[in-house]
Design a protein around this motif. Sequence first.
Motif, PDB file in Angstrom:
ATOM      1  N   ALA A 162       6.828   5.046  29.129  1.00 41.43           N
ATOM      2  CA  ALA A 162       8.212   4.100  28.668  1.00 41.43           C
ATOM      3  C   ALA A 162       7.543   2.653  28.117  1.00 41.43           C
ATOM      4  O   ALA A 162       6.449   2.498  28.379  1.00 41.43           O
ATOM      5  CB  ALA A 162       9.091   3.765  29.924  1.00 41.43           C
ATOM      6  N   ALA A 163       8.191   2.138  27.274  1.00 43.13           N
ATOM      7  CA  ALA A 163       7.469   0.977  26.559  1.00 43.13           C
ATOM      8  C   ALA A 163       8.477  -0.210  27.009  1.00 43.13           C
ATOM      9  O   ALA A 163       8.086  -1.510  26.701  1.00 43.13           O
ATOM     10  CB  ALA A 163       7.987   1.079  25.012  1.00 43.13           C
ATOM     11  N   ASP A 164       9.270  -0.195  28.035  1.00 44.24           N
ATOM     12  CA  ASP A 164       9.796  -1.173  28.615  1.00 44.24           C
ATOM     13  C   ASP A 164      10.616  -2.153  27.525  1.00 44.24           C
ATOM     14  O   ASP A 164      10.569  -3.445  27.588  1.00 44.24           O
ATOM     15  CB  ASP A 164       8.954  -2.113  29.739  1.00 44.24           C
ATOM     16  CG  ASP A 164       8.600  -1.456  30.678  1.00 44.24           C
ATOM     17  OD1 ASP A 164       9.002  -0.214  31.167  1.00 44.24           O
ATOM     18  OD2 ASP A 164       7.623  -1.854  31.503  1.00 44.24           O
ATOM     19  N   SER A 165      11.085  -1.661  26.550  1.00 46.78           N
ATOM     20  CA  SER A 165      11.660  -2.246  25.413  1.00 46.78           C
ATOM     21  C   SER A 165      13.235  -2.819  25.634  1.00 46.78           C
ATOM     22  O   SER A 165      13.852  -2.217  26.494  1.00 46.78           O
ATOM     23  CB  SER A 165      12.090  -1.407  24.342  1.00 46.78           C
ATOM     24  OG  SER A 165      12.711  -0.184  24.623  1.00 46.78           O
ATOM     25  N   VAL A 166      13.389  -4.113  25.402  1.00 47.31           N
ATOM     26  CA  VAL A 166      14.666  -4.626  25.696  1.00 47.31           C
ATOM     27  C   VAL A 166      15.290  -4.696  24.112  1.00 47.31           C
ATOM     28  O   VAL A 166      14.828  -5.379  23.417  1.00 47.31           O
ATOM     29  CB  VAL A 166      14.286  -6.124  26.185  1.00 47.31           C
ATOM     30  CG1 VAL A 166      15.996  -6.662  26.165  1.00 47.31           C
ATOM     31  CG2 VAL A 166      13.627  -5.630  27.391  1.00 47.31           C
ATOM     32  N   ALA A 167      16.729  -4.123  24.110  1.00 42.24           N
ATOM     33  CA  ALA A 167      17.336  -4.148  22.796  1.00 42.24           C
ATOM     34  C   ALA A 167      17.776  -5.525  22.505  1.00 42.24           C
ATOM     35  O   ALA A 167      18.262  -6.355  23.472  1.00 42.24           O
ATOM     36  CB  ALA A 167      18.422  -3.110  23.061  1.00 42.24           C
ATOM     37  N   SER A 168      17.649  -5.761  21.120  1.00 41.35           N
ATOM     38  CA  SER A 168      18.524  -6.986  20.705  1.00 41.35           C
ATOM     39  C   SER A 168      19.268  -6.557  19.435  1.00 41.35           C
ATOM     40  O   SER A 168      18.565  -6.618  18.576  1.00 41.35           O
ATOM     41  CB  SER A 168      17.395  -7.934  20.546  1.00 41.35           C
ATOM     42  OG  SER A 168      17.988  -9.219  20.149  1.00 41.35           O
ATOM     43  N   GLY A 169      20.543  -6.612  19.515  1.00 43.71           N
ATOM     44  CA  GLY A 169      21.045  -5.808  18.523  1.00 43.71           C
ATOM     45  C   GLY A 169      20.691  -4.511  18.041  1.00 43.71           C
ATOM     46  O   GLY A 169      20.199  -3.912  19.218  1.00 43.71           O
ATOM     47  N   TRP A 170      20.740  -3.879  16.891  1.00 44.24           N
ATOM     48  CA  TRP A 170      20.482  -2.597  16.480  1.00 44.24           C
ATOM     49  C   TRP A 170      21.194  -1.457  17.335  1.00 44.24           C
ATOM     50  O   TRP A 170      22.308  -1.550  17.793  1.00 44.24           O
ATOM     51  CB  TRP A 170      18.874  -2.519  16.727  1.00 44.24           C
ATOM     52  CG  TRP A 170      18.270  -2.973  15.266  1.00 44.24           C
ATOM     53  CD1 TRP A 170      17.543  -4.206  15.531  1.00 44.24           C
ATOM     54  CD2 TRP A 170      18.465  -2.958  14.169  1.00 44.24           C
ATOM     55  NE1 TRP A 170      17.288  -4.876  14.143  1.00 44.24           N
ATOM     56  CE2 TRP A 170      17.831  -4.047  13.472  1.00 44.24           C
ATOM     57  CE3 TRP A 170      19.332  -2.044  13.154  1.00 44.24           C
ATOM     58  CZ2 TRP A 170      17.701  -4.411  11.944  1.00 44.24           C
ATOM     59  CZ3 TRP A 170      18.956  -2.081  11.795  1.00 44.24           C
ATOM     60  CH2 TRP A 170      18.279  -3.204  11.365  1.00 44.24           C
ATOM     61  N   TYR A 171      20.414  -0.739  18.106  1.00 49.06           N
ATOM     62  CA  TYR A 171      21.071   0.396  18.774  1.00 49.06           C
ATOM     63  C   TYR A 171      20.727   0.651  20.329  1.00 49.06           C
ATOM     64  O   TYR A 171      19.453   0.715  20.695  1.00 49.06           O
ATOM     65  CB  TYR A 171      20.621   1.756  18.273  1.00 49.06           C
ATOM     66  CG  TYR A 171      20.676   1.733  16.701  1.00 49.06           C
ATOM     67  CD1 TYR A 171      21.896   1.933  16.154  1.00 49.06           C
ATOM     68  CD2 TYR A 171      19.427   1.751  15.839  1.00 49.06           C
ATOM     69  CE1 TYR A 171      22.099   1.967  14.698  1.00 49.06           C
ATOM     70  CE2 TYR A 171      19.632   1.695  14.646  1.00 49.06           C
ATOM     71  CZ  TYR A 171      21.005   1.735  13.934  1.00 49.06           C
ATOM     72  OH  TYR A 171      21.095   1.836  12.677  1.00 49.06           O
ATOM     73  N   PRO A 172      21.484   0.064  21.205  1.00 47.47           N
ATOM     74  CA  PRO A 172      20.885  -0.136  22.550  1.00 47.47           C
ATOM     75  C   PRO A 172      21.145   1.188  23.126  1.00 47.47           C
ATOM     76  O   PRO A 172      22.350   2.038  23.056  1.00 47.47           O
ATOM     77  CB  PRO A 172      22.032  -1.175  23.309  1.00 47.47           C
ATOM     78  CG  PRO A 172      22.948  -1.499  22.293  1.00 47.47           C
ATOM     79  CD  PRO A 172      22.708  -0.931  20.843  1.00 47.47           C
ATOM     80  N   ILE A 173      20.222   1.418  23.936  1.00 42.40           N
ATOM     81  CA  ILE A 173      20.357   3.085  24.715  1.00 42.40           C
ATOM     82  C   ILE A 173      20.084   2.461  26.262  1.00 42.40           C
ATOM     83  O   ILE A 173      19.654   1.404  26.682  1.00 42.40           O
ATOM     84  CB  ILE A 173      19.381   3.735  24.285  1.00 42.40           C
ATOM     85  CG1 ILE A 173      17.743   3.381  24.250  1.00 42.40           C
ATOM     86  CG2 ILE A 173      19.553   4.272  22.847  1.00 42.40           C
ATOM     87  CD1 ILE A 173      16.750   4.336  24.372  1.00 42.40           C
ATOM     88  N   GLY A 174      19.893   3.663  26.943  1.00 43.14           N
ATOM     89  CA  GLY A 174      19.461   3.476  28.344  1.00 43.14           C
ATOM     90  C   GLY A 174      18.618   4.414  28.648  1.00 43.14           C
ATOM     91  O   GLY A 174      18.993   5.610  28.480  1.00 43.14           O
ATOM     92  N   SER A 175      17.382   4.239  29.225  1.00 43.05           N
ATOM     93  CA  SER A 175      16.397   5.247  29.669  1.00 43.05           C
ATOM     94  C   SER A 175      15.652   4.708  30.853  1.00 43.05           C
ATOM     95  O   SER A 175      15.254   3.754  31.017  1.00 43.05           O
ATOM     96  CB  SER A 175      15.513   5.615  28.504  1.00 43.05           C
ATOM     97  OG  SER A 175      14.581   6.571  28.759  1.00 43.05           O
ATOM     98  N   HIS A 176      15.422   5.634  31.821  1.00 48.43           N
ATOM     99  CA  HIS A 176      14.447   5.500  32.656  1.00 48.43           C
ATOM    100  C   HIS A 176      13.359   6.427  33.011  1.00 48.43           C
ATOM    101  O   HIS A 176      13.689   7.785  32.668  1.00 48.43           O
ATOM    102  CB  HIS A 176      15.404   5.326  34.055  1.00 48.43           C
ATOM    103  CG  HIS A 176      16.140   4.358  34.216  1.00 48.43           C
ATOM    104  ND1 HIS A 176      16.066   2.898  34.450  1.00 48.43           N
ATOM    105  CD2 HIS A 176      17.704   4.441  34.307  1.00 48.43           C
ATOM    106  CE1 HIS A 176      17.166   2.464  34.447  1.00 48.43           C
ATOM    107  NE2 HIS A 176      17.961   3.233  34.206  1.00 48.43           N
ATOM    108  N   GLN A 177      12.061   6.072  33.159  1.00 48.13           N
ATOM    109  CA  GLN A 177      11.126   6.897  33.127  1.00 48.13           C
ATOM    110  C   GLN A 177      11.059   7.295  34.760  1.00 48.13           C
ATOM    111  O   GLN A 177      10.705   6.432  35.632  1.00 48.13           O
ATOM    112  CB  GLN A 177       9.871   6.379  32.854  1.00 48.13           C
ATOM    113  CG  GLN A 177       8.769   7.365  33.004  1.00 48.13           C
ATOM    114  CD  GLN A 177       7.103   6.691  32.411  1.00 48.13           C
ATOM    115  OE1 GLN A 177       7.199   5.711  31.932  1.00 48.13           O
ATOM    116  NE2 GLN A 177       6.349   7.208  33.003  1.00 48.13           N
TER     117      GLN A 177
END
Length: 827
Positions: free
Chosen positions: A236-251
């Motif tokens: 996982a990249a531990d990315s935090v959405a800011s605008g664009w396309y928010p998703i939910g993912s857990h490794q």
Amino acid sequence: MRYGHFDDSAREYVITTPHTPYPWINYLGSEDFFSLLSHQAGGYSFYRDAKLRRLTRYRYNNIPADVGGRYLFVNDGGDVWTPSWLPVKADLSFFEARHGLGYSAITGERGGLRVTTAFFVPLGENAEIQKITFTNTSDAPKSVSAFTYVEFCLWNAEDDQTNYQRNLSIGEVEVETATPSGGAAVYHRTEYRERRDHYAVHGVNVPAAGFDTDRDTFIGRYNTLAEAAVPRAGRAADSVASGWYPIGSHQLDVTLQPGESKDVVVVLGYVENPDEEKWADEAKQVVNKTRAHELLSRWATPEQADAGIEALKAYWTELLGAYTVTSGDEKLDRMVNVWNQYQCMVTFNMSRSASYFETGMGRGMGFRDSSQDLLGFVHLVPERARERIIDIASTQFPDGSAYHQYQPLTKRGNHNLGSGFNDDPMWLVGGVAAYLKETGDWGILDEPVPYDNEPGTEVPLFEHLTRSVDHVLTHLGPHGLPLIGRADWNDCLNLNCFSTTPGESFQTTGNKTGGVAESTFIGAQFVLYGKEYVELAKRRGDDAEVARVSKAVEGMTQAMLTHGWDGEWFLRAYDYYGHPIGTNAHDEGKIWIEPQGFAVMAGIGVESTDPTTPQWKASPAGKALTAVEDMLGTEHGMVLQYPAYITYRVHPGEVSTYPPGYKENGGIFCHNNPWVIIGETVVGDGAAAFDHYKRITPAYREDISDVHQLEPYVYAQMIAGKEASRHGQAKNSWLTGTAAWNFVAVSQYLLGVRPDFDGLVVDPQIGPDVREFTVTRVARGATYEITVRNSGRPGSRATLTVDGRPLEGRTVPYAPAGTTVRVHAVL
Ligand code: GLC
Ligand code: GLC
């Protein structure tokens, strides 16, 4: 050819290959939170309203179809795959999707790892739960990483698909790497800072090795879902959405010994906070997650998930107990006992809003549709039917007309469509009569109900029904038949709209006024439901009303037989100029199914109930049904109209816009086949009725799934007609009045057990194929054990004994709640 099989004892349909001709779906949820789920884990979730409160994104018209759902990507030593087959499409050594009642389980196996995900929406919970089971089927230990995935929708599904200039800047999330119940969660909180008081949560019950909330990071720009970057990297990249396309993912990192299994629980929930409890820290704008934490703690163990599924199964066992048959015909039994009733629940909940053919953005609840859905639903949860009746009636206008549709979230009439569909008013009478027969709750008729939701306008519900009746009687044409307005049951018979402009709505562009277009369908509908109305008035002691409306019903019957009759069958309508539609004199559109079925069902032209007699054959009802079989019958069901229009004709309207054989232009519109089927039982032709039933009923079509193409466990709205190049191919499964009407046809007329105002009628007409059967019916708290011995002779009718004593007639008086009544019927 089939793509699976029924598992009757589990009440599941088992799909054994991902390669069905179309995504075969299920519905999760039966209260406020709903999910659509395909056998490949595609679909989406919403709270109450598929348009206004959508949690996850789904793209209709996608390539390939059905990419977009809740996925689990597995990385097993560099081999990336998805147990639902889509989106990665890696070969699976085993695949199975089981659709059950309110839950589904999808299993995929590859490289010695088997992953089963059970999906469900628990009773009383605004969440979709997944219980994922990883099993090591190899003989070596395994360490794999798996990545959950959901893509959030920015709440209003329509805006979400159109308003990118705003939406690509507003996406916001919060991440919690350690929740109080020991897992991790991603919160989707777009617009929470402003006027929304709700958010979504995607949580897991175990510590996660990482997370992602930014779609571009997770997928990688220019990749498809199948090539998603994070699963491929295995990290996982531990990315935090800011605008664009928010998703939910857990490794999820999972280590398994040979033969070992481990479970993980995943939650997708919807949470609302009262305004004063909105923030955990207002200055920092941190969302108050207390309710989400409570939700996650209720689903923090596999045992809790198992109990949730068990509770659903018990709920359905109880619901379905209201009507069960044992007939020796397994297809009949599984449709009646399980799937048809299940579909009735789904149509009741969804009306025509969200399916794989309805985007959830177009139509809300239909006045006409929901009134008919009640017919197949009322025995399941009568209290909810009651509430629905009040909601529907509240969108009626003082003149008896009604909004054609309303939004489920607001319960307000939909202005875009407005009113003017002149069949709408009488459907309310039909729905209320069915409710009263089932429950005996006469008090509902005195319930105060507003017009157009306007406070202060409340009148007793019965008054609304009177206005429905009067709306027909004040809108009669020159032949004494009802004026059609924008359309009648047939949305595409638009006799007051002459449209030559592309894209114009046929239904709302009423550009012809002052016309005299009349509908024999509404005529027959008035006779059928006018009689029901008279029964209600009688029981209210309103003799004047009984006399007035009985006379009107008699007048309409005569109008149907004189001006609504073409010689061999009932006419369909008179057009704007007063010319007949549905006549042998024309080359196209000679005969239409709707008035034939509905008129016979209403008893119009019925002169004999023995199909072997000359009198039967000479009667209008006998002639109409014979013409229906000759001209509309096909092996796949009866087409709506024949011959189909080849060219666009401005006078009949939208019906002629469809290519021949599709939809209203000569398609097999399954919704009105049961009208004919019921009509056939009314005139004693049970053999024809059962034959017609089997032609459209999905379980009987399972063996030709390659032709039919859609789910073999639920009805579709349409099967392509005999003039279509793909005759027999179905479209538009799930959300159709076909569900309710076929349940009425099979349970109340073929098997013949139907609630009436004063008792349970037992009057089977199923022909010679089913010689013996038993029905258990729970009505008003009493249980009726009904056994039937059926000679199948044409025209024969049941003689009853009740608890050993012969009964005069065929209406078994209602017994006190808690008692059991034994009925024996011989015919
Ligand atoms: C669809 C509509 C229904 C209509 C039918 C025929 O099923 O939902 O309201 O009666 O089409 O046009
Ligand atoms: C409704 C019906 C459909 C019909 C359409 C015409 O949406 O579902 O059968 O073709 O109206 O606009």
